[in-house]
Design a protein around this motif. Sequence first.
Motif, mmCIF file in Angstrom:
data_model
loop_
_atom_site.group_PDB
_atom_site.id
_atom_site.type_symbol
_atom_site.label_atom_id
_atom_site.label_comp_id
_atom_site.label_asym_id
_atom_site.label_seq_id
_atom_site.Cartn_x
_atom_site.Cartn_y
_atom_site.Cartn_z
ATOM 1 N N PHE A 52 61.819 60.089 39.468
ATOM 2 C CA PHE A 52 62.582 58.892 39.131
ATOM 3 C C PHE A 52 61.630 57.706 39.122
ATOM 4 O O PHE A 52 60.532 57.761 39.636
ATOM 5 C CB PHE A 52 63.737 58.664 40.115
ATOM 6 C CG PHE A 52 63.292 58.400 41.525
ATOM 7 C CD1 PHE A 52 63.075 57.109 41.963
ATOM 8 C CD2 PHE A 52 63.101 59.447 42.409
ATOM 9 C CE1 PHE A 52 62.670 56.859 43.265
ATOM 10 C CE2 PHE A 52 62.702 59.206 43.707
ATOM 11 C CZ PHE A 52 62.487 57.907 44.132
ATOM 12 N N ARG A 53 62.058 56.633 38.500
ATOM 13 C CA ARG A 53 61.258 55.413 38.421
ATOM 14 C C ARG A 53 62.137 54.242 38.856
ATOM 15 O O ARG A 53 63.249 54.072 38.368
ATOM 16 C CB ARG A 53 60.774 55.192 36.994
ATOM 17 C CG ARG A 53 59.906 53.963 36.846
ATOM 18 C CD ARG A 53 59.390 53.801 35.436
ATOM 19 N NE ARG A 53 58.564 54.961 35.104
ATOM 20 C CZ ARG A 53 58.569 55.558 33.923
ATOM 21 N NH1 ARG A 53 59.337 55.130 32.962
ATOM 22 N NH2 ARG A 53 57.797 56.601 33.703
ATOM 23 N N ILE A 54 61.640 53.422 39.764
ATOM 24 C CA ILE A 54 62.364 52.243 40.241
ATOM 25 C C ILE A 54 61.625 50.998 39.765
ATOM 26 O O ILE A 54 60.413 50.871 39.937
ATOM 27 C CB ILE A 54 62.469 52.217 41.781
ATOM 28 C CG1 ILE A 54 63.291 53.404 42.272
ATOM 29 C CG2 ILE A 54 63.095 50.917 42.247
ATOM 30 C CD1 ILE A 54 63.404 53.483 43.773
ATOM 31 N N ALA A 65 67.538 46.128 41.345
ATOM 32 C CA ALA A 65 66.728 47.331 41.182
ATOM 33 C C ALA A 65 67.306 48.171 40.055
ATOM 34 O O ALA A 65 68.512 48.371 39.960
ATOM 35 C CB ALA A 65 66.699 48.139 42.473
ATOM 36 N N VAL A 67 67.027 51.942 38.568
ATOM 37 C CA VAL A 67 66.570 53.289 38.880
ATOM 38 C C VAL A 67 66.753 54.129 37.618
ATOM 39 O O VAL A 67 67.865 54.236 37.103
ATOM 40 C CB VAL A 67 67.347 53.908 40.051
ATOM 41 C CG1 VAL A 67 66.865 55.317 40.341
ATOM 42 C CG2 VAL A 67 67.231 53.036 41.285
ATOM 43 N N ARG A 68 65.671 54.712 37.122
ATOM 44 C CA ARG A 68 65.714 55.507 35.902
ATOM 45 C C ARG A 68 65.359 56.942 36.255
ATOM 46 O O ARG A 68 64.325 57.198 36.861
ATOM 47 C CB ARG A 68 64.734 54.968 34.884
ATOM 48 C CG ARG A 68 64.674 55.769 33.591
ATOM 49 C CD ARG A 68 63.647 55.208 32.637
ATOM 50 N NE ARG A 68 63.963 53.860 32.238
ATOM 51 C CZ ARG A 68 64.664 53.548 31.128
ATOM 52 N NH1 ARG A 68 65.108 54.485 30.363
ATOM 53 N NH2 ARG A 68 64.885 52.285 30.836
ATOM 54 N N THR A 69 66.229 57.878 35.890
ATOM 55 C CA THR A 69 65.939 59.298 36.026
ATOM 56 C C THR A 69 65.759 59.884 34.639
ATOM 57 O O THR A 69 65.727 59.152 33.650
ATOM 58 C CB THR A 69 67.082 60.026 36.768
ATOM 59 O OG1 THR A 69 68.268 59.949 35.979
ATOM 60 C CG2 THR A 69 67.332 59.417 38.143
#
Length: 73
Positions: A52-54, A65, A67-69
Amino acid sequence: MVPVFAALVLLGLWRFRRMAVHPLWRLSSLTLMLMSGVLLAQRVVAPQASHFRITVLDVGQGLSAVVRTARHV
């Protein structure tokens, strides 16, 4: 999308050529169009399935924030 944007930029430059506009306005609008094109040309790559990317954003009086999965944002 990039060819359409390039056509719009060329149309805008052709219109500015025919108008009596101050050279500073021409330069600033050309710069804005080129910067917009660079931003449109960038691609966001999704992380792998198990990662994942925050991204933390400072929005005035607080933080946010993103949050990308691999399948969700």
